[in-house]
Write a protein that holds these residues in place. Sequence first.
Motif, mmCIF file in Angstrom:
data_model
loop_
_atom_site.group_PDB
_atom_site.id
_atom_site.type_symbol
_atom_site.label_atom_id
_atom_site.label_comp_id
_atom_site.label_asym_id
_atom_site.label_seq_id
_atom_site.Cartn_x
_atom_site.Cartn_y
_atom_site.Cartn_z
ATOM 1 N N GLU A 222 41.778 28.232 42.375
ATOM 2 C CA GLU A 222 41.117 26.939 42.565
ATOM 3 C C GLU A 222 40.157 26.951 43.748
ATOM 4 O OE1 GLU A 222 44.534 23.873 40.800
ATOM 5 O OE2 GLU A 222 44.420 24.262 42.949
ATOM 6 N N ILE A 223 40.544 27.594 44.865
ATOM 7 C CA ILE A 223 39.712 27.522 46.068
ATOM 8 C C ILE A 223 38.435 28.344 45.940
ATOM 9 C CG2 ILE A 223 41.557 26.901 47.663
ATOM 10 C CD1 ILE A 223 41.822 29.814 48.448
ATOM 11 N N LYS A 224 38.296 29.095 44.874
ATOM 12 C CA LYS A 224 37.037 29.804 44.616
ATOM 13 C C LYS A 224 36.036 28.927 43.863
ATOM 14 C CE LYS A 224 39.268 33.365 42.824
ATOM 15 N NZ LYS A 224 39.546 34.677 42.179
ATOM 16 N N THR A 225 36.398 27.662 43.622
ATOM 17 C CA THR A 225 35.513 26.718 42.939
ATOM 18 C C THR A 225 35.020 25.663 43.924
ATOM 19 O OG1 THR A 225 37.266 25.141 42.338
ATOM 20 C CG2 THR A 225 36.908 27.025 40.855
ATOM 21 N N ASP A 235 32.347 32.088 49.850
ATOM 22 C CA ASP A 235 32.913 33.133 50.701
ATOM 23 C C ASP A 235 34.199 33.686 50.098
ATOM 24 O OD1 ASP A 235 31.026 32.801 53.038
ATOM 25 O OD2 ASP A 235 31.852 30.788 52.909
ATOM 26 N N LEU A 236 35.005 32.811 49.494
ATOM 27 C CA LEU A 236 36.237 33.269 48.862
ATOM 28 C C LEU A 236 35.947 34.122 47.635
ATOM 29 C CD1 LEU A 236 38.102 29.986 49.530
ATOM 30 C CD2 LEU A 236 39.053 32.217 50.094
ATOM 31 N N ARG A 237 34.876 33.792 46.924
ATOM 32 C CA ARG A 237 34.479 34.669 45.815
ATOM 33 C C ARG A 237 34.017 36.021 46.350
ATOM 34 N NH1 ARG A 237 32.331 29.693 44.011
ATOM 35 N NH2 ARG A 237 30.194 30.240 44.659
ATOM 36 N N ASN A 238 33.367 36.016 47.507
ATOM 37 C CA ASN A 238 32.918 37.277 48.121
ATOM 38 C C ASN A 238 34.086 38.184 48.505
ATOM 39 O OD1 ASN A 238 30.257 36.519 47.890
ATOM 40 N ND2 ASN A 238 30.045 35.869 50.025
ATOM 41 N N VAL A 239 35.197 37.569 48.922
ATOM 42 C CA VAL A 239 36.348 38.377 49.363
ATOM 43 C C VAL A 239 37.456 38.399 48.310
ATOM 44 C CG1 VAL A 239 35.846 37.911 51.798
ATOM 45 C CG2 VAL A 239 37.486 36.438 50.594
ATOM 46 N N ASP A 240 37.083 38.138 47.079
ATOM 47 C CA ASP A 240 38.058 38.066 45.990
ATOM 48 C C ASP A 240 38.910 39.338 45.881
ATOM 49 O OD1 ASP A 240 39.238 36.801 43.668
ATOM 50 O OD2 ASP A 240 38.105 38.224 42.447
#
Length: 479
Positions: A222-225, A235-240
Amino acid sequence: MKLLFAASECAPFFKTGGLGDVMGALPKELADQGHDVRVVLPYFIQKMDQETKKQMEDVIDFTVEVGWRKQYCGVKKLVKDSVTYYFIDNLFYFDRPDLYDYGDDGERFAFFQQAIIEMLEKIDFIPDVLHVNDWQTAMVPVLLKDKYAWINALKDIKTVITIHNILYQGVYDQYILSDFYNIGYAAFNEEGLKYGDKVCWLKGALYYSDLVTTVSPTYAEEIKTPEFGYGLDGDLRNVDHKLVGIVNGIDYDAYDPEKDPTIPFNFSVDDLNGKAKNKKALQERVGLPIEADTALIGVVTRLDEQKGVQLIVDAMDELLKFRKVQLVLLGTGKPYFEEAFKYFTEKYPEKFQAVIHFDSHFAQWIYAGSDLFLMPSQFEPCGLSQLNSLRYGTLPIVHEVGGLVDTIDPYNEFQQEGTGFSFYDFDVITMLNTIDRALTVYYDKPDSFKKLQIRAMNTNNSWEKSAQEYVEHYKCLVY
Protein backbone atom coordinates in the motif's frame (compact mmCIF):
# COMPACT_ATOMS: atom_id res chain seq x y z
CA MET A 1 23.82 -12.25 16.63
CA LYS A 2 24.30 -8.96 18.44
CA LEU A 3 21.18 -6.85 17.91
CA LEU A 4 20.51 -3.28 19.03
CA PHE A 5 17.04 -1.77 18.74
CA ALA A 6 16.67 2.01 18.87
CA ALA A 7 13.24 3.52 19.49
CA SER A 8 11.47 6.37 21.23
CA GLU A 9 9.14 4.20 23.29
CA CYS A 10 8.92 0.71 24.71
CA ALA A 11 6.46 -1.11 26.94
CA PRO A 12 6.36 -1.49 29.88
CA PHE A 13 8.42 1.67 30.48
CA PHE A 14 6.46 4.17 28.36
CA LYS A 15 4.34 3.95 25.23
CA THR A 16 1.80 5.90 23.21
CA GLY A 17 0.89 3.24 20.66
CA GLY A 18 1.85 0.18 18.66
CA LEU A 19 5.55 1.04 18.46
CA GLY A 20 5.81 0.75 22.24
CA ASP A 21 4.12 -2.66 22.20
CA VAL A 22 6.39 -3.96 19.45
CA MET A 23 9.53 -2.79 21.25
CA GLY A 24 8.29 -4.45 24.41
CA ALA A 25 7.75 -7.82 22.75
CA LEU A 26 10.01 -8.37 19.71
CA PRO A 27 13.39 -7.90 21.49
CA LYS A 28 12.22 -10.21 24.28
CA GLU A 29 11.30 -12.94 21.78
CA LEU A 30 14.64 -12.58 19.96
CA ALA A 31 16.48 -12.84 23.28
CA ASP A 32 14.53 -16.00 24.08
CA GLN A 33 15.80 -17.39 20.77
CA GLY A 34 19.38 -16.96 21.98
CA HIS A 35 20.50 -13.64 20.50
CA ASP A 36 22.30 -10.85 22.39
CA VAL A 37 19.54 -8.23 22.27
CA ARG A 38 19.72 -4.69 23.58
CA VAL A 39 17.38 -1.71 23.33
CA VAL A 40 18.24 1.98 23.59
CA LEU A 41 15.59 4.52 24.61
CA PRO A 42 15.31 8.11 25.81
CA TYR A 43 15.17 8.37 29.60
CA PHE A 44 11.70 9.89 29.96
CA ILE A 45 12.09 10.29 33.68
CA GLN A 46 8.53 11.47 34.39
CA LYS A 47 7.12 8.34 32.75
CA MET A 48 9.21 5.86 34.75
CA ASP A 49 7.91 4.33 37.97
CA GLN A 50 10.04 4.61 41.10
CA GLU A 51 10.74 0.88 41.35
CA THR A 52 12.17 0.81 37.82
CA LYS A 53 14.30 3.89 38.52
CA LYS A 54 15.80 2.17 41.57
CA GLN A 55 16.89 -0.79 39.41
CA MET A 56 18.82 1.44 36.99
CA GLU A 57 22.60 1.27 36.85
CA ASP A 58 24.60 4.31 35.78
CA VAL A 59 27.01 3.15 33.07
CA ILE A 60 28.80 6.23 31.74
CA ASP A 61 28.36 9.88 30.86
CA PHE A 62 29.86 12.00 28.09
CA THR A 63 29.16 15.10 25.99
CA VAL A 64 27.25 15.14 22.71
CA GLU A 65 27.63 18.10 20.36
CA VAL A 66 24.26 19.23 19.03
CA GLY A 67 25.46 21.87 16.61
CA TRP A 68 27.22 24.49 18.73
CA ARG A 69 25.69 23.13 21.96
CA LYS A 70 27.57 20.71 24.17
CA GLN A 71 24.95 18.57 25.89
CA TYR A 72 25.34 16.18 28.79
CA CYS A 73 24.54 12.55 28.00
CA GLY A 74 24.19 9.92 30.69
CA VAL A 75 23.67 6.23 29.92
CA LYS A 76 21.66 4.12 32.33
CA LYS A 77 21.25 0.36 32.12
CA LEU A 78 18.59 -2.15 33.14
CA VAL A 79 18.38 -5.89 32.41
CA LYS A 80 14.87 -7.31 32.17
CA ASP A 81 13.61 -10.57 30.59
CA SER A 82 17.09 -11.31 29.15
CA VAL A 83 17.10 -7.97 27.30
CA THR A 84 19.55 -5.19 28.19
CA TYR A 85 17.96 -1.74 28.07
CA TYR A 86 20.00 1.46 27.81
CA PHE A 87 18.41 4.82 28.60
CA ILE A 88 19.85 8.07 27.26
CA ASP A 89 19.62 10.60 30.08
CA ASN A 90 19.36 14.34 29.53
CA LEU A 91 16.93 16.32 31.69
CA PHE A 92 16.82 19.29 29.31
CA TYR A 93 15.41 17.14 26.51
CA PHE A 94 13.56 14.32 28.25
CA ASP A 95 12.32 15.55 31.65
CA ARG A 96 8.85 16.39 30.31
CA PRO A 97 5.29 15.18 30.91
CA ASP A 98 4.83 13.83 27.36
CA LEU A 99 7.01 11.93 24.89
CA TYR A 100 6.38 14.05 21.78
CA ASP A 101 4.74 17.12 20.29
CA TYR A 102 7.16 19.77 21.49
CA GLY A 103 8.48 22.60 19.36
CA ASP A 104 12.04 21.34 19.76
CA ASP A 105 11.37 17.67 18.90
CA GLY A 106 13.83 17.94 16.02
CA GLU A 107 16.63 18.95 18.37
CA ARG A 108 15.60 16.45 21.07
CA PHE A 109 15.76 13.47 18.75
CA ALA A 110 18.82 14.76 16.88
CA PHE A 111 20.58 14.61 20.26
CA PHE A 112 19.17 11.14 20.95
CA GLN A 113 20.29 9.70 17.62
CA GLN A 114 23.83 11.02 17.90
CA ALA A 115 24.00 9.79 21.50
CA ILE A 116 23.02 6.29 20.33
CA ILE A 117 25.94 6.10 17.91
CA GLU A 118 28.48 7.78 20.19
CA MET A 119 27.72 5.47 23.11
CA LEU A 120 28.50 2.25 21.20
CA GLU A 121 32.26 2.23 21.65
CA LYS A 122 31.96 3.64 25.15
CA ILE A 123 29.75 0.76 26.36
CA ASP A 124 31.83 -1.74 24.35
CA PHE A 125 28.90 -3.05 22.32
CA ILE A 126 29.11 -2.94 18.53
CA PRO A 127 25.99 -4.64 17.15
CA ASP A 128 25.83 -6.72 14.00
CA VAL A 129 22.47 -5.09 13.26
CA LEU A 130 21.21 -1.71 14.46
CA HIS A 131 17.43 -1.74 14.02
CA VAL A 132 15.81 1.71 14.15
CA ASN A 133 12.11 2.52 14.26
CA ASP A 134 10.12 5.40 12.75
CA TRP A 135 11.24 8.99 12.27
CA GLN A 136 12.60 9.54 15.79
CA THR A 137 15.58 7.26 15.04
CA ALA A 138 15.57 7.35 11.22
CA MET A 139 18.69 9.53 10.93
CA VAL A 140 20.90 6.86 12.55
CA PRO A 141 21.55 4.96 9.27
CA VAL A 142 22.30 8.27 7.52
CA LEU A 143 24.68 9.43 10.24
CA LEU A 144 26.55 6.11 10.33
CA LYS A 145 27.36 6.43 6.63
CA ASP A 146 27.91 10.19 6.65
CA LYS A 147 29.05 11.79 9.90
CA TYR A 148 30.58 8.71 11.56
CA ALA A 149 31.85 6.85 8.47
CA TRP A 150 35.46 7.45 9.55
CA ILE A 151 35.13 5.29 12.68
CA ASN A 152 36.41 1.81 11.79
CA ALA A 153 34.64 0.10 14.68
CA LEU A 154 31.25 1.16 13.30
CA LYS A 155 31.72 0.57 9.58
CA ASP A 156 30.39 -3.02 9.49
CA ILE A 157 27.12 -2.33 11.34
CA LYS A 158 24.10 -3.23 9.21
CA THR A 159 21.04 -1.03 9.60
CA VAL A 160 17.32 -1.76 9.42
CA ILE A 161 14.50 0.79 9.51
CA THR A 162 10.95 -0.27 10.39
CA ILE A 163 8.09 1.99 9.35
CA HIS A 164 5.31 1.64 11.91
CA ASN A 165 3.29 4.53 10.47
CA ILE A 166 4.46 6.42 7.39
CA LEU A 167 2.25 9.39 8.23
CA TYR A 168 4.98 10.63 10.59
CA GLN A 169 8.22 11.35 8.73
CA GLY A 170 10.41 13.87 10.58
CA VAL A 171 10.38 16.76 8.09
CA TYR A 172 12.47 19.81 9.03
CA ASP A 173 14.18 22.85 7.55
CA GLN A 174 17.64 22.38 6.06
CA TYR A 175 19.37 24.32 8.81
CA ILE A 176 19.14 21.30 11.13
CA LEU A 177 21.97 19.63 9.18
CA SER A 178 24.47 22.14 10.53
CA ASP A 179 22.66 23.34 13.64
CA PHE A 180 21.81 19.91 15.08
CA TYR A 181 24.18 17.47 13.37
CA ASN A 182 27.33 19.40 12.42
CA ILE A 183 27.20 17.92 8.90
CA GLY A 184 27.18 19.36 5.41
CA TYR A 185 24.97 18.60 2.43
CA ALA A 186 26.43 15.28 1.24
CA ALA A 187 23.22 13.44 2.12
CA PHE A 188 20.93 16.22 0.89
CA ASN A 189 19.95 14.78 -2.48
CA GLU A 190 17.03 13.00 -4.14
CA GLU A 191 18.27 9.59 -2.98
CA GLY A 192 18.83 10.87 0.52
CA LEU A 193 17.34 13.50 2.80
CA LYS A 194 16.04 15.97 0.20
CA TYR A 195 12.26 16.42 0.44
CA GLY A 196 11.42 19.43 -1.71
CA ASP A 197 13.43 22.19 -0.04
CA LYS A 198 13.30 20.44 3.36
CA VAL A 199 14.99 17.52 5.08
CA CYS A 200 13.04 14.28 5.68
CA TRP A 201 14.59 11.89 8.18
CA LEU A 202 12.46 8.92 7.16
CA LYS A 203 13.25 9.39 3.48
CA GLY A 204 16.96 9.39 4.30
CA ALA A 205 16.56 6.10 6.15
CA LEU A 206 14.87 4.50 3.13
CA TYR A 207 18.00 5.01 1.05
CA TYR A 208 20.73 4.69 3.68
CA SER A 209 19.43 1.58 5.50
CA ASP A 210 20.41 -1.90 4.41
CA LEU A 211 16.84 -3.16 4.87
CA VAL A 212 13.47 -1.40 5.04
CA THR A 213 10.64 -3.21 6.80
CA THR A 214 7.09 -2.39 7.67
CA VAL A 215 4.60 -4.11 9.86
CA SER A 216 2.49 -6.13 7.41
CA PRO A 217 2.85 -7.43 3.84
CA THR A 218 -0.26 -5.60 2.62
CA TYR A 219 0.92 -2.29 4.09
CA ALA A 220 4.27 -2.78 2.34
CA GLU A 221 2.39 -2.81 -0.95
CA GLU A 222 0.00 0.00 0.00
CA ILE A 223 2.72 2.52 0.91
CA LYS A 224 4.13 2.27 -2.61
CA THR A 225 0.94 3.97 -3.86
CA PRO A 226 0.11 7.72 -3.73
CA GLU A 227 -2.97 7.02 -1.58
CA PHE A 228 -0.98 5.50 1.28
CA GLY A 229 2.60 6.67 0.70
CA TYR A 230 2.14 10.26 1.92
CA GLY A 231 4.72 11.66 -0.49
CA LEU A 232 7.24 8.82 -0.14
CA ASP A 233 5.56 6.32 -2.47
CA GLY A 234 8.04 7.01 -5.29
CA ASP A 235 10.98 6.52 -2.95
CA LEU A 236 9.49 3.28 -1.64
CA ARG A 237 9.13 2.03 -5.20
CA ASN A 238 12.80 2.93 -5.71
CA VAL A 239 13.84 0.79 -2.74
CA ASP A 240 11.37 -2.00 -3.42
CA HIS A 241 14.24 -4.50 -3.67
CA LYS A 242 14.96 -4.10 0.05
CA LEU A 243 11.40 -3.47 1.31
CA VAL A 244 9.62 -6.25 3.18
CA GLY A 245 6.45 -6.49 5.27
CA ILE A 246 6.49 -8.62 8.42
CA VAL A 247 3.31 -8.82 10.46
CA ASN A 248 3.50 -7.79 14.10
CA GLY A 249 2.68 -10.22 16.84
CA ILE A 250 1.45 -9.66 20.38
CA ASP A 251 3.00 -10.58 23.70
CA TYR A 252 1.26 -13.82 24.67
CA ASP A 253 2.43 -13.40 28.26
CA ALA A 254 0.76 -10.00 28.60
CA TYR A 255 -2.37 -10.96 26.66
CA ASP A 256 -3.42 -14.32 28.07
CA PRO A 257 -7.08 -14.83 29.02
CA GLU A 258 -6.14 -17.80 31.22
CA LYS A 259 -3.73 -15.80 33.42
CA ASP A 260 -4.45 -12.11 32.80
CA PRO A 261 -4.58 -10.39 36.22
CA THR A 262 -6.23 -7.26 34.78
CA ILE A 263 -9.56 -8.93 33.95
CA PRO A 264 -12.12 -10.00 36.58
CA PHE A 265 -12.47 -13.61 35.38
CA ASN A 266 -9.99 -15.80 33.57
CA PHE A 267 -11.14 -18.18 30.86
CA SER A 268 -9.81 -20.44 28.12
CA VAL A 269 -10.68 -21.74 24.69
CA ASP A 270 -11.99 -24.90 26.41
CA ASP A 271 -14.18 -23.03 28.89
CA LEU A 272 -15.71 -19.69 27.87
CA ASN A 273 -17.80 -19.26 31.01
CA GLY A 274 -15.38 -16.64 32.31
CA LYS A 275 -15.90 -14.60 29.16
CA ALA A 276 -19.62 -14.32 29.86
CA LYS A 277 -18.81 -13.23 33.44
CA ASN A 278 -16.42 -10.58 32.11
CA LYS A 279 -19.20 -9.26 29.89
CA LYS A 280 -21.52 -8.86 32.87
CA ALA A 281 -18.74 -7.20 34.90
CA LEU A 282 -17.99 -4.84 32.01
CA GLN A 283 -21.65 -3.85 31.70
CA GLU A 284 -21.74 -3.20 35.44
CA ARG A 285 -18.55 -1.16 35.41
CA VAL A 286 -19.67 1.26 32.68
CA GLY A 287 -23.32 1.40 33.76
CA LEU A 288 -24.99 -0.47 30.92
CA PRO A 289 -28.02 -2.73 31.57
CA ILE A 290 -26.97 -6.30 32.50
CA GLU A 291 -28.20 -8.13 29.41
CA ALA A 292 -26.36 -11.37 28.71
CA ASP A 293 -28.17 -11.93 25.41
CA THR A 294 -27.49 -8.45 23.94
CA ALA A 295 -24.48 -8.22 21.63
CA LEU A 296 -21.79 -6.04 23.20
CA ILE A 297 -19.42 -4.29 20.78
CA GLY A 298 -16.10 -2.95 22.08
CA VAL A 299 -13.97 -0.14 20.65
CA VAL A 300 -10.48 0.69 21.91
CA THR A 301 -8.89 3.36 19.78
CA ARG A 302 -7.15 6.67 19.35
CA LEU A 303 -9.89 9.15 18.43
CA ASP A 304 -8.57 10.16 15.03
CA GLU A 305 -9.67 10.00 11.39
CA GLN A 306 -6.98 7.40 10.66
CA LYS A 307 -8.79 4.97 12.95
CA GLY A 308 -12.09 5.38 11.09
CA VAL A 309 -13.62 7.20 14.04
CA GLN A 310 -15.59 9.52 11.73
CA LEU A 311 -17.38 6.46 10.34
CA ILE A 312 -18.36 5.39 13.84
CA VAL A 313 -19.64 8.88 14.70
CA ASP A 314 -21.67 9.05 11.49
CA ALA A 315 -23.15 5.59 12.15
CA MET A 316 -24.06 6.03 15.82
CA ASP A 317 -27.71 7.12 15.50
CA GLU A 318 -28.52 4.45 12.93
CA LEU A 319 -26.64 1.76 14.88
CA LEU A 320 -28.06 2.47 18.32
CA LYS A 321 -31.60 3.48 17.41
CA PHE A 322 -32.53 0.49 15.27
CA ARG A 323 -30.46 -2.45 16.55
CA LYS A 324 -30.37 -4.59 19.65
CA VAL A 325 -26.81 -3.81 20.60
CA GLN A 326 -24.61 -2.24 23.28
CA LEU A 327 -21.36 -0.35 22.60
CA VAL A 328 -18.44 0.46 24.91
CA LEU A 329 -15.73 2.84 23.67
CA LEU A 330 -12.38 3.59 25.31
CA GLY A 331 -10.03 6.21 23.93
CA THR A 332 -8.77 9.76 23.77
CA GLY A 333 -7.89 12.00 20.87
CA LYS A 334 -9.29 14.92 18.94
CA PRO A 335 -11.63 17.09 21.03
CA TYR A 336 -14.33 16.97 18.34
CA PHE A 337 -14.55 13.20 18.62
CA GLU A 338 -14.37 13.22 22.41
CA GLU A 339 -17.31 15.64 22.57
CA ALA A 340 -19.27 13.62 20.00
CA PHE A 341 -19.02 10.44 22.05
CA LYS A 342 -19.90 12.26 25.26
CA TYR A 343 -23.03 13.47 23.45
CA PHE A 344 -24.00 9.95 22.36
CA THR A 345 -23.42 8.65 25.89
CA GLU A 346 -26.01 11.15 27.13
CA LYS A 347 -28.38 10.44 24.23
CA TYR A 348 -28.26 6.63 24.46
CA PRO A 349 -27.19 5.84 28.06
CA GLU A 350 -28.82 2.39 27.97
CA LYS A 351 -26.89 1.40 24.85
CA PHE A 352 -23.62 3.34 24.72
CA GLN A 353 -20.94 4.35 27.17
CA ALA A 354 -17.76 6.21 26.24
CA VAL A 355 -14.76 6.27 28.57
CA ILE A 356 -12.63 9.18 27.38
CA HIS A 357 -9.41 8.01 28.96
CA PHE A 358 -6.28 5.98 28.23
CA ASP A 359 -6.23 2.87 30.40
CA SER A 360 -4.40 -0.20 29.09
CA HIS A 361 -5.80 -2.45 31.82
CA PHE A 362 -9.38 -1.43 31.09
CA ALA A 363 -8.66 -2.01 27.39
CA GLN A 364 -7.94 -5.67 28.18
CA TRP A 365 -11.20 -5.86 30.08
CA ILE A 366 -12.99 -4.65 26.95
CA TYR A 367 -11.18 -7.25 24.82
CA ALA A 368 -12.21 -9.92 27.30
CA GLY A 369 -15.82 -8.86 27.92
CA SER A 370 -17.06 -7.84 24.48
CA ASP A 371 -18.63 -10.11 21.86
CA LEU A 372 -17.47 -8.07 18.87
CA PHE A 373 -14.67 -5.56 18.34
CA LEU A 374 -15.13 -2.67 15.89
CA MET A 375 -11.97 -1.42 14.13
CA PRO A 376 -12.83 0.42 10.88
CA SER A 377 -9.44 2.05 10.29
CA GLN A 378 -9.04 4.22 7.20
CA PHE A 379 -5.50 2.84 6.99
CA GLU A 380 -3.73 0.50 9.40
CA PRO A 381 -0.05 -0.48 9.05
CA CYS A 382 -0.60 -3.59 11.17
CA GLY A 383 -2.87 -2.98 14.12
CA LEU A 384 -2.62 -4.77 17.44
CA SER A 385 -6.12 -4.31 18.86
CA GLN A 386 -7.62 -6.83 16.43
CA LEU A 387 -4.95 -9.35 17.49
CA ASN A 388 -5.70 -8.73 21.16
CA SER A 389 -9.42 -9.19 20.58
CA LEU A 390 -8.81 -12.48 18.72
CA ARG A 391 -6.79 -13.71 21.69
CA TYR A 392 -9.79 -13.06 23.98
CA GLY A 393 -12.41 -14.58 21.66
CA THR A 394 -13.88 -11.22 20.67
CA LEU A 395 -14.58 -11.19 16.93
CA PRO A 396 -13.18 -8.21 15.01
CA ILE A 397 -15.16 -6.15 12.50
CA VAL A 398 -12.52 -4.46 10.34
CA HIS A 399 -11.93 -2.40 7.23
CA GLU A 400 -9.89 -4.35 4.67
CA VAL A 401 -6.64 -2.39 4.73
CA GLY A 402 -3.03 -3.01 5.76
CA GLY A 403 -2.44 -5.48 8.53
CA LEU A 404 -6.19 -5.94 9.07
CA VAL A 405 -6.30 -7.82 5.75
CA ASP A 406 -3.32 -9.94 6.75
CA THR A 407 -4.61 -10.92 10.19
CA ILE A 408 -8.41 -11.27 9.94
CA ASP A 409 -9.93 -14.13 7.95
CA PRO A 410 -13.47 -13.00 6.97
CA TYR A 411 -16.40 -15.20 7.97
CA ASN A 412 -17.63 -17.57 5.28
CA GLU A 413 -21.07 -18.87 6.19
CA PHE A 414 -21.02 -21.64 3.55
CA GLN A 415 -17.68 -23.19 4.50
CA GLN A 416 -17.96 -22.18 8.16
CA GLU A 417 -14.57 -20.46 8.09
CA GLY A 418 -13.16 -17.19 9.38
CA THR A 419 -12.09 -15.36 12.49
CA GLY A 420 -14.03 -12.10 12.07
CA PHE A 421 -15.91 -9.82 9.68
CA SER A 422 -14.55 -7.33 7.16
CA PHE A 423 -15.61 -4.77 4.56
CA TYR A 424 -13.83 -3.11 1.65
CA ASP A 425 -15.72 0.11 0.77
CA PHE A 426 -14.94 2.79 3.35
CA ASP A 427 -18.41 4.20 4.01
CA VAL A 428 -21.05 4.13 6.74
CA ILE A 429 -23.57 1.95 4.92
CA THR A 430 -21.02 -0.76 4.14
CA MET A 431 -19.76 -0.75 7.72
CA LEU A 432 -23.33 -1.00 9.11
CA ASN A 433 -24.10 -3.87 6.71
CA THR A 434 -21.04 -5.70 8.01
CA ILE A 435 -22.06 -5.10 11.62
CA ASP A 436 -25.50 -6.50 10.70
CA ARG A 437 -23.86 -9.63 9.25
CA ALA A 438 -22.00 -10.10 12.53
CA LEU A 439 -25.17 -9.53 14.58
CA THR A 440 -27.07 -12.03 12.44
CA VAL A 441 -24.53 -14.73 13.26
CA TYR A 442 -24.57 -13.72 16.93
CA TYR A 443 -28.36 -13.86 17.29
CA ASP A 444 -29.42 -16.46 14.71
CA LYS A 445 -26.44 -18.84 14.61
CA PRO A 446 -25.02 -19.02 18.12
CA ASP A 447 -23.22 -22.30 17.42
CA SER A 448 -21.46 -20.75 14.41
CA PHE A 449 -20.57 -17.71 16.51
CA LYS A 450 -18.99 -19.88 19.20
CA LYS A 451 -16.99 -21.79 16.58
CA LEU A 452 -15.75 -18.43 15.26
CA GLN A 453 -14.67 -17.48 18.78
CA ILE A 454 -12.76 -20.74 19.22
CA ARG A 455 -11.03 -20.32 15.83
CA ALA A 456 -10.12 -16.77 16.78
CA MET A 457 -8.60 -17.85 20.09
CA ASN A 458 -6.66 -20.67 18.41
CA THR A 459 -5.08 -18.32 15.87
CA ASN A 460 -1.36 -17.99 16.55
CA ASN A 461 -0.40 -14.31 16.54
CA SER A 462 2.53 -14.63 18.92
CA TRP A 463 5.89 -13.05 18.11
CA GLU A 464 7.67 -16.38 17.61
CA LYS A 465 7.02 -16.69 13.86
CA SER A 466 7.52 -13.00 13.05
CA ALA A 467 10.73 -12.84 15.09
CA GLN A 468 12.12 -15.73 13.08
CA GLU A 469 11.37 -13.82 9.86
CA TYR A 470 13.39 -10.88 11.18
CA VAL A 471 16.25 -13.24 12.04
CA GLU A 472 16.33 -14.63 8.50
CA HIS A 473 16.59 -11.11 7.07
CA TYR A 474 19.26 -10.15 9.62
CA LYS A 475 21.29 -13.20 8.60
CA CYS A 476 21.11 -12.17 4.93
CA LEU A 477 22.61 -8.79 5.89
CA VAL A 478 25.31 -10.04 8.23
CA TYR A 479 26.53 -13.30 6.72
